[in-house]
Scaffold this motif. Structure first.
Motif, PDB file in Angstrom:
ATOM      1  N   GLU A  29       0.833  -1.204   0.000  1.00 20.60           N
ATOM      2  CA  GLU A  29       0.000   0.000   0.000  1.00 20.60           C
ATOM      3  C   GLU A  29       0.867   1.252   0.000  1.00 20.60           C
ATOM      4  O   GLU A  29       0.551   2.262  -0.666  1.00 20.60           O
ATOM      5  N   THR A  30       1.986   1.219   0.756  1.00 19.81           N
ATOM      6  CA  THR A  30       2.908   2.357   0.777  1.00 19.81           C
ATOM      7  C   THR A  30       3.531   2.570  -0.599  1.00 19.81           C
ATOM      8  O   THR A  30       3.637   3.714  -1.085  1.00 19.81           O
ATOM      9  N   SER A  34       1.074   4.050  -2.958  1.00 21.16           N
ATOM     10  CA  SER A  34       0.917   5.487  -2.689  1.00 21.16           C
ATOM     11  C   SER A  34       2.056   6.280  -3.320  1.00 21.16           C
ATOM     12  O   SER A  34       1.831   7.336  -3.944  1.00 21.16           O
ATOM     13  N   GLY A  64      -5.840   0.116  -3.742  1.00 25.66           N
ATOM     14  CA  GLY A  64      -5.277   1.147  -4.602  1.00 25.66           C
ATOM     15  C   GLY A  64      -4.573   0.630  -5.835  1.00 25.66           C
ATOM     16  O   GLY A  64      -4.147   1.430  -6.688  1.00 25.66           O
TER      17      GLY A  64
END
Length: 300
Positions: free
Chosen positions: A157-158, A161, A221
């Motif tokens: 997820e990081t 992003s 995402g």
């Protein structure tokens, strides 16, 4: 009288002729018989010779049979003697074994009961300890897998992003490429055009796509990031820059690519070669290649 004499002479001559004829016929009949007799005598001679050979062979066989009979008698005697020795040894071994069993039985009757109880107790205790340790390890392993899965999702997820922020910057770079192309004079030579910024964007797009392929499809995402990358490629194409899809394609001799590595893959058919990784993309500008792809190939 003269007639009688003539008649007698005629009869004698007729008898002589008859006798001569009969003799010749007998000779003709006797001749084949004589030849057959000679043939029979020759055959008889051959038969006698063969009979002599057969008698000689029979004599040899009889001698061998006599020798075999003597050998059988000798072997029978040896077997009998060996059987007698073995019987004595087996009897002695049985006596010794029975004595040892009696001694062991007496010893077990005095000392083995508590030893057996002790061994059974140790086995039961060991089993309980193993069960407790296994249960604890299983619980710890499950907890560890859950922690690793959560950590992996958090890291992905990081990355998503960060890649999202990078795609926003790349959109700005593509706008600069678009402005740069607008300012190129129509008379400018193609070799004078600066493609460095577009190539940099293409390399970054390929890097993001390679990382997307390694991530869990369900991570938060990821789908949005994939759409952003697809939009960047469309914008490059609108400015004349095309990135041909090479990932998963068959590699063949004659392709204008740079192979950085070849990896054996047992899951592929023998002789097949598949592009399994794109390190640098192929970039075409207005249908002309301006950057050669750098790839990794899996070989069956």
């Amino acid at each position: 009288m003269k007639n009688k004499l003539t008649l007698l002479l005629f009869l004698f001559s007729l008898f002589g002729a008859f006798a001569q004829t009969t003799k010749e016929e007998l000779i003709r009949e006797i001749k084949p018989l004589t030849e057959k007799i000679k043939s029979l005598e020759s055959e008889n001679k051959n038969l006698k010779s063969e009979l002599k050979t057969v008698n000689s062979n029979i004599s040899g066989v009889q001698k061998k049979l006599s020798s075999l009979e003597d050998q059988v008698k000798t072997n029978s005697l040896e077997i009998k003697n060996t059987n007698t020795d073995l019987t004595g040894k087996i009897s002695s071994s049985e006596t010794t074994t029975n004595q040892k069993f009696t001694q062991v039985d007496n010893s077990l009757s005095k000392n083995s009961l508590w030893s057996i109880i002790g061994i059974l107790g140790a086995i039961i205790v060991s089993g309980l300890l193993y069960w407790l340790v296994s249960k604890r390890q299983s619980t710890d392993k499950t907890d560890l897998i859950d922690k690793l899965s959560k950590t992996k999702s958090s890291i992905e997820e990081t990355l998503i992003s960060e890649f999202g922020k990078q795609t926003e910057l790349m959109e700005t770079q593509i706008k600069l490429v678009e402005e740069q192309n607008k300012n190129i004079p129509a008379s400018a030579n193609e070799t004078e055009i600066d493609h460095s910024l577009a190539l940099k964007v293409a390399d970054e797009i390929t890097l993001i796509e390679r990382n997307i392929g390694l991530m869990d499809p369900n991570v938060k995402g990821l789908k949005q990031l994939a759409r952003s990358v697809s939009k960047l490629k469309d914008n490059l194409l609108a400015n004349g820059y095309e990135l041909p899809e090479l990932m998963g394609k068959n590699y063949h001799q004659g392709m204008k690519v740079i192979i950085s590595n070849s990896i054996p893959d047992e899951n592929l058919e023998a002789g097949s070669e598949i592009i399994s990784k794109v390190i640098k993309p192929q970039v075409n500008y207005k249908d002309k290649m301006i950057q050669t792809a750098q790839i990794e190939v899996s070989v069956g």
